[in-house]
Write an enzyme that holds these catalytic residues in place. Structure first.
Site, PDB file in Angstrom:
ATOM      1  N   ASN A  50      55.392  21.632  76.909  1.00  0.00           N
ATOM      2  CA  ASN A  50      56.564  22.054  76.144  1.00  0.00           C
ATOM      3  C   ASN A  50      57.249  20.835  75.529  1.00  0.00           C
ATOM      4  O   ASN A  50      57.317  19.754  76.138  1.00  0.00           O
ATOM      5  CB  ASN A  50      57.528  22.901  76.981  1.00  0.00           C
ATOM      6  N   GLU A  52      60.790  19.979  73.578  1.00  0.00           N
ATOM      7  CA  GLU A  52      62.118  20.498  73.250  1.00  0.00           C
ATOM      8  C   GLU A  52      62.733  19.762  72.063  1.00  0.00           C
ATOM      9  O   GLU A  52      62.178  18.781  71.556  1.00  0.00           O
ATOM     10  CB  GLU A  52      63.002  20.407  74.501  1.00  0.00           C
ATOM     11  N   CYS A  61      56.858  25.928  73.276  1.00  0.00           N
ATOM     12  CA  CYS A  61      56.358  26.130  74.641  1.00  0.00           C
ATOM     13  C   CYS A  61      54.990  25.468  74.812  1.00  0.00           C
ATOM     14  O   CYS A  61      54.253  25.248  73.842  1.00  0.00           O
ATOM     15  CB  CYS A  61      56.232  27.616  74.942  1.00  0.00           C
ATOM     16  N   GLU A  63      52.271  26.703  76.049  1.00  0.00           N
ATOM     17  CA  GLU A  63      51.156  27.566  75.625  1.00  0.00           C
ATOM     18  C   GLU A  63      50.956  27.465  74.111  1.00  0.00           C
ATOM     19  O   GLU A  63      49.824  27.414  73.615  1.00  0.00           O
ATOM     20  CB  GLU A  63      51.442  29.028  75.992  1.00  0.00           C
ATOM     21  N   CYS A  95      56.467  33.196  78.278  1.00  0.00           N
ATOM     22  CA  CYS A  95      57.580  33.930  77.656  1.00  0.00           C
ATOM     23  C   CYS A  95      57.013  34.979  76.698  1.00  0.00           C
ATOM     24  O   CYS A  95      55.814  35.002  76.400  1.00  0.00           O
ATOM     25  CB  CYS A  95      58.511  32.966  76.924  1.00  0.00           C
ATOM     26  N   CYS A  98      55.114  33.641  73.657  1.00  0.00           N
ATOM     27  CA  CYS A  98      53.807  33.086  74.026  1.00  0.00           C
ATOM     28  C   CYS A  98      52.800  34.197  74.308  1.00  0.00           C
ATOM     29  O   CYS A  98      51.617  34.065  73.994  1.00  0.00           O
ATOM     30  CB  CYS A  98      53.932  32.158  75.225  1.00  0.00           C
TER      31      CYS A  98
END
Ligand code: THU
Length: 147
Positions: A50, A52, A61, A63, A95, A98
């Site tokens: 991930n 940010e 993310c 994934e 999430c 994803c």
């Protein structure tokens, strides 16, 4: 794991890879590291973390990073397995966004989740279970095989 053209990888090994790459996550805001590994039917493995951003909603993310990495190499072999590992001892599950992205590239993919401090306490499921009644390419009458 969905059908592969080569012998399937060991899930415990995939989770170890995800746990290892997780430490490279760029997470100055949440402090929550996530690593993901994507396996394609031809046996290739793509890693992601991930990433940010100060504008929080721009966070990528783990994934997504891994799936974008696969596309970037030109790999068009279907995704057959995804492993996700977050901090702590509770499995980190993908999430909603994803899940949709995994479905795009691997509608038959298995999904394996764990926390880095308890890789054995893993959750093994698949994307159809995580995203019931998914909206995908077939709903638009598009065959994305090899695209
Ligand atoms: N995160 C992922 O990388 N993958 C998921 O599926 C769940 C959430 C990240 C996003 C953010 O950087 C941090 O975990 C906390 O939400």
């Amino acid at each position: 794991m969905a059908h592969m053209d080569v012998p399937p990888p060991d899930v415990a090994e995939l989770l170890r890879l995800a746990a290892d790459v997780r430490v490279n996550a760029y997470v100055p805001y949440s402090g929550f590291h996530v690593g993901a590994v994507v396996v394609t039917a031809d046996g290739q493995v793509f890693e992601g973390v991930n990433v940010e951003n100060a504008s929080y909603r721009l966070t990528t993310c783990a994934e997504q990073t891994a799936l974008v990495g696969r596309a970037t190499t030109g790999n068009r072999s279907p995704v057959v397995a995804v492993a996700v590992v977050g901090d702590g001892d509770t499995p980190a599950t993908p999430c909603g966004a994803c899940r949709q992205t995994i479905y795009e590239f691997g509608p038959d993919a298995t999904v394996h989740c764990a926390g880095a401090e308890a890789l054995d306490a893993r959750l093994d499921t698949d994307i159809r279970g995580l995203l019931p009644e998914a909206f995908g390419p077939d709903r638009l009458d598009v065959d994305v095989t090899g695209r």
